[in-house]
Structures are given as C-alpha cells and as structure tokens.
Design an enzyme around this catalytic site. Sequence first.
Site, PDB file in Angstrom:
ATOM      1  N   GLU A  64     -29.245  -7.118  20.887  1.00 21.97           N
ATOM      2  CA  GLU A  64     -30.261  -6.159  20.454  1.00 21.97           C
ATOM      3  C   GLU A  64     -31.079  -6.716  19.291  1.00 21.97           C
ATOM      4  O   GLU A  64     -32.296  -6.484  19.200  1.00 21.97           O
ATOM      5  CB  GLU A  64     -29.608  -4.834  20.053  1.00 21.97           C
ATOM      6  CG  GLU A  64     -28.938  -4.079  21.192  1.00 21.97           C
ATOM      7  CD  GLU A  64     -27.573  -4.636  21.552  1.00 21.97           C
ATOM      8  OE1 GLU A  64     -27.061  -5.495  20.800  1.00 21.97           O
ATOM      9  OE2 GLU A  64     -27.021  -4.221  22.596  1.00 21.97           O
ATOM     10  N   GLY A 115     -24.871 -18.959  17.550  1.00 19.08           N
ATOM     11  CA  GLY A 115     -26.282 -19.321  17.493  1.00 19.08           C
ATOM     12  C   GLY A 115     -26.647 -20.591  18.216  1.00 19.08           C
ATOM     13  O   GLY A 115     -27.731 -21.138  17.962  1.00 19.08           O
ATOM     14  N   ARG A 120     -18.788 -14.914  24.745  1.00 19.52           N
ATOM     15  CA  ARG A 120     -19.632 -13.908  24.100  1.00 19.52           C
ATOM     16  C   ARG A 120     -19.202 -13.681  22.659  1.00 19.52           C
ATOM     17  O   ARG A 120     -20.029 -13.495  21.775  1.00 19.52           O
ATOM     18  CB  ARG A 120     -19.540 -12.598  24.900  1.00 19.52           C
ATOM     19  CG  ARG A 120     -20.233 -11.397  24.281  1.00 19.52           C
ATOM     20  CD  ARG A 120     -21.723 -11.580  24.246  1.00 19.52           C
ATOM     21  NE  ARG A 120     -22.393 -10.361  23.808  1.00 19.52           N
ATOM     22  CZ  ARG A 120     -23.676 -10.302  23.477  1.00 19.52           C
ATOM     23  NH1 ARG A 120     -24.427 -11.385  23.558  1.00 19.52           N
ATOM     24  NH2 ARG A 120     -24.217  -9.168  23.080  1.00 19.52           N
ATOM     25  N   GLU A 175     -32.554 -15.372  28.864  1.00 20.48           N
ATOM     26  CA  GLU A 175     -32.385 -16.499  27.940  1.00 20.48           C
ATOM     27  C   GLU A 175     -32.150 -17.797  28.702  1.00 20.48           C
ATOM     28  O   GLU A 175     -32.700 -18.850  28.344  1.00 20.48           O
ATOM     29  CB  GLU A 175     -31.222 -16.207  26.990  1.00 20.48           C
ATOM     30  CG  GLU A 175     -31.462 -14.990  26.107  1.00 20.48           C
ATOM     31  CD  GLU A 175     -30.218 -14.560  25.349  1.00 20.48           C
ATOM     32  OE1 GLU A 175     -30.386 -13.923  24.302  1.00 20.48           O
ATOM     33  OE2 GLU A 175     -29.097 -14.844  25.820  1.00 20.48           O
TER      34      GLU A 175
END
Length: 692
Positions: A325, A572, A531, A600
């Site tokens: 988000e 990241g 994740r 992505e």
Amino acid sequence: MGTLTNFSRNGQGARQRVGLFSVDKARLNRLAGRAIAHYVDFVHRTSRIVNEPSDIVSYVRLHSPFILAMWHGQFLMLPRVERGGLNVRSMVARHGDAELIGQVLDYFKMDMIRGAGAGYRRRDRGGAQALRAALRALEDGDCVAMTADVPPGPARIAGEGIVTLARLSGRPIIPAAVATSRYKAFDTWSRMTLNLPFGTLAVVAGEPIHVGRHDDRESLERARIRVQDGLNAVTRRAYELAGADPTRATPLLPGEVAPPVQPGLSLKAYRALTSLARPALPLILDARARRGKEDEARRGERLGKPSAARPDGCLIWIHAASVGETNAVLPLLKALRAERPDIRFLLTTGTVTSAEVAARRLGPEDVHQFVPLDAPDVVARFLDHWRPQLAVFTESEIWPNLILESAARGIPLALINARMSNRSFDRWRKNKGMARPLFSRFDLVIAQNGKLARRFRELGARNVQFVGNLKIDAPAPEADPGEVRRLRDALAGRPCFIAASTHEGEDEAIGAAHKILKQSFPRLCTMLVPRHPERGGAIAELLRGEGLNVAQRSRGALPDDATDIYVADTLGELGTFYSLSPVAFVGGSLVSRGGQNPIEAIRHGAVVITGPHWFNFGDAYSALIRRGAACQVASAEELAHAVKSLLDNEVELVRMRTAAQAVLSDLSGALRRTVEALLPLLHHKEGLRRAS
C-alpha cells in the site's frame, strides 16, 4: 417490475422441505400472490383517488400502445390503476419471485414478459429475449410496462433498455408514478415502498417521450435523460398530490449526499471496550516487539505521542497498511503536490518494513509516523497534534476510532484504492449496525472496480466512485544496477527464475518445482524472495531438510555453482531480483492469501506465473490471463512445467511480455483519476456535510 418478497428459488412446481414439512412452492406462490393482489385492491378501495391528468383513462388511450415507465420500488399499486380496457404486459426479470409477481399481475388481468436488463451484472437476465417479446406486444397493440432503473442500482438512473425499446418500436414512453399519503419505505437500494390504506392515492402520468428510429448514440442519451427527469418529476408530483413527504421513499439522486448514520450499540460497545483496554496496550506492544513487529525506539508513536513537529500549512494525512500500500500511495503524494505545491503529507503505516520504505522514499518536507493504536484517547492525542485538513485511508484499512474521531473533528475522510474480500464483505454485511455508521462517514470512497463500488454502497458509503487500481500505475520497484551486475556475475550465465513475495505454505512447492526443473536445467538457480524477510532462516532450514543447497542473502552470501535456492531475505530488493529473471512466480496465490501484485514483475519484463488464489488483484489477473499474458498453476508440478515451457521458448516469452504491457496500458489511469477526485475535498470542504 421488481421483487415483492423473497422465497426459495428452486423452480416452479418444486417442493421444498422446511423443517419437518414439505412445501409446494407453486401453491405457496399462488397463495402469496393472491394475498398481495387482494391487499393492493384493498388499499385502492379505501383510498381517495387523485389523477393527473384528471381524465387519465382518455389520456392513456390517446397514446396507446405505449411503454409505461416506472421506478423500482414504486410500482406496487400500478397494476390496480384504471387503464380503460387497455392490454398491458409487464416486463419482469428472471428471478425466483417472478412466479409470485405473475400471480399478482394475473389477478389484475396483466400478462408477464420474462427478462430484464443486467445493469452492471454480467449474468444473463433474459434481456434480449424480453426485448423481442416486448416489440411483438407493441406491434400487437398491447402496452408494455417496465422499470427504467436496473437492479442493483444505482436507483433512479434510467437504463438504456427502455429507450432502445422505444427506438425500435417507434412507440412513446409515458413516465408514471403512484403515491399514497401513508406508506412504509424499506432500506433497499430502490427504497421499496409499501403503500398503506385509508389515505389519499395519487396517480400521475407524464408527457410522452418519443425516440427517433434513427437516433444516434448522443440522441439516445438525451432521450434517456428525458426519461429519467420525467420519472423524477411525476414521482415528486404524485407525492405532492397525495400530501406525503417523499424523502423516505426517495433514494439519493446523483450528486446528493446523505447524512452519516449515527453509531449504534455495537459501535458504542467497541469504543467502550477499546477505552477499557488502554492499560493493556503496552503489553500488546511488548508482545509484538518480541516478534520483530514493532520499532522499540518509536513506541510512543503507536500510543499517539508524536516524534516530529507538525509541518506548517495544509497537511494531508495518508494511512497505508504495509509495504504494498505504501508503494502504491507514494506516487499519489507526488501527483497531489504537483497540483498543490503548498501541501505537506503525514504518512502513517503499521509495519516496520513499510516504515523503512517510507524512510527511503518520502520527501524531506513530509513526515512518517507509525499509525496509533485504535483506542479513543490514543487517537485523540494523535489528531490533536497533527490536525490534518484531509484524512485518506487506503484499500481496506477501517479503524473505527480513527474514523469516528476524525469525522467528529470535521476532517474530510476518503478511502482510496478501496477493496474488500468476499469474507470481509460477508462479515460487514452481517454487522451493518457497525458498518453503516463507519462507511457513511467517508466523504468519498474510490473503489478499484464497479463490483467493489457496489459493495461499499451497500455497506453505507454515501459517495462512491471506481477508477481502477493505483498499484497498476505505481512505478517499477527500484533495481540497484550495481547489485544486478554483482548477482549476474555470481550466476555466471546460469538459468534462473524468481519466486517472489512467497507466503508460508508455498516454500515447499517452490523447492519441489526446483527439483523437477533441475532434470531439464541442471544448473538452474531459483531465487526465493519471501513476502516477510524475517522468515528467511526458517525457509532455509526447511529447504535444506529437503536436500537442497540454500544460500541466504541476509547472511551476505551470493549464489555459487552449488546453490539450488537463493533466499533473498532482505528488504527493498524485489526490483533487483525481478531484473534478473525472465520468469516470475508471484506468491500468496498457491495458498489462499489473495495473491500479490503482478505489476511489479511485469514492469521489469518478467513473465508472471500465479497460483489460483489471486482475488486481491482480480482485475489485473483476469485481464492478464484472458489475454494470455500470464500463466495460472495449481501445484509444484504445474509450476515446473510452466517455467520449463517459458524458459525453452523465447518467442512465447516475448509475446507474453508484449501482451502484458498492453494490459497495463489498458488498465492504467487510476492515479490521475484519484487525484482529480481527492482535490475537491480540499477545495470545497465547506460544501460537505460533516458528521456530528
């Protein structure tokens, strides 16, 4: 016409077991239909009748045959209206109550045409067949009655079906309404109205509306609006003649905003319990900190204590739950500032990883804070310090005290990129006493698609739009060129594929797929990006137990010739790994987590493979799979087969990449539309009805 009541939908003549008794549904429909018809007749006989025009029978004969238009929810008394011997056939949608409605119509000597338009819904409701039957009826000299608006709404918006029928038949549309001075309106999408006896009953027929046989799309749209305006006018006039207040029976018209629903017992109980739980909040934070889910140095922020000063000027508060988000809303901040350079932003998130993303990507003039725990005094302390001009929540972040306290302070509220799973929708729908006061406090809800928009409307949202998914417009996650080169050098030309954003329960399947693929690609390296990076150690141990050679990035390792699985358990770096692989399995989809963002991977040129559970990104995956731009698998074996097929076929890889980029182009635009929708909340705050 519409639904009068609800019965089991097993088909005409079926028998249904209720408890210990077997019910003849057809007989039940006959009895219920006749009872309703007798009630309608009773209301008519006990009411003082007012017609407009006064000689309404001559008026309808003059224009016969015609198409009688009415609004949903307002049709109960129309079958009893005097029609001077004209034959009228009524269009009724294909649903379980049609037989019951048929009994009512039969009592008043009206025939039924089965079928109606589908509106936003995709399922066939017999519209084409009904249109043909209606044309035959008009050619035979019969009138056709139909509702102009289409379930499930929005109400009082005329559909295209009625003007299409008028164009093809050449017959006029006559808008009509019936109102009684005494009535009961139900809380349905159309405000279904039960007319009551012993009062005044007004019947109003409007001016005929003609549609040319050769009208173009623009002319048809003008005719549709004339039907809509005409029906609204006759409905208002009918209630005026009846001496009744139409407010309770009138759904909101476009542009109108209802007042928020007042909190009920369940919401008051929640607020009381969260107030009483205040002493336990430090213990909750302690437990989360032990699991690595809290930043101890910033604990005060979770208790509403600011760690930074409020920026001067106009401040927009945006709350995003986690990394996905956050990545989706960061471009929104830039786009809003391009329109309003004076704006400053307060970004709140709830996870440590999202805070690290914000630290890298948030501008120096903006502030990040951890979102406060949802306790009344904690929230009050937070709002007293920050005093935002606008509060923007993302996706499914619904925190009752944050919403109620913000609304009570007159802060406009928006929910953007809004989504809601089937499970969540069912829970909210069962607890509307909590849902409606919360969702009605949002001045604007911007949903990802039309289906979700309808869900938010049903739960009480007053102003709902749908513009697409912000995540589709988000830029590709950053790839570090230096690290990309270093990893490529370490791989030394080995074939590879990436399993990205995996969840617990998927790692075993990735390991099993790797073993199968090694039979065809002995030098294959599989890069697994969990994740949640903190799972890296457990994943490595699990896969070593399966006999695989595993290296962990968090320990400084690079893949070597012996590495089977390279666990990239760092934060990241997803863009870096997407840049290395032509094929990407996107996780959260082999287990029922709803999937992760495929965009992505596509932005970095990787072809996407997904499991069957991708409901969190339904629009994107539906379009990708439909256009052959992504593969869906259901097991380790199918995953291995899909990866092998793609790695062996460069032509297919290029085709799928091209198709995926075309899908993104079709689905993009949500960012611009979201900015356009949000800015008026700042420009026209004084025009909004605020919660008390």
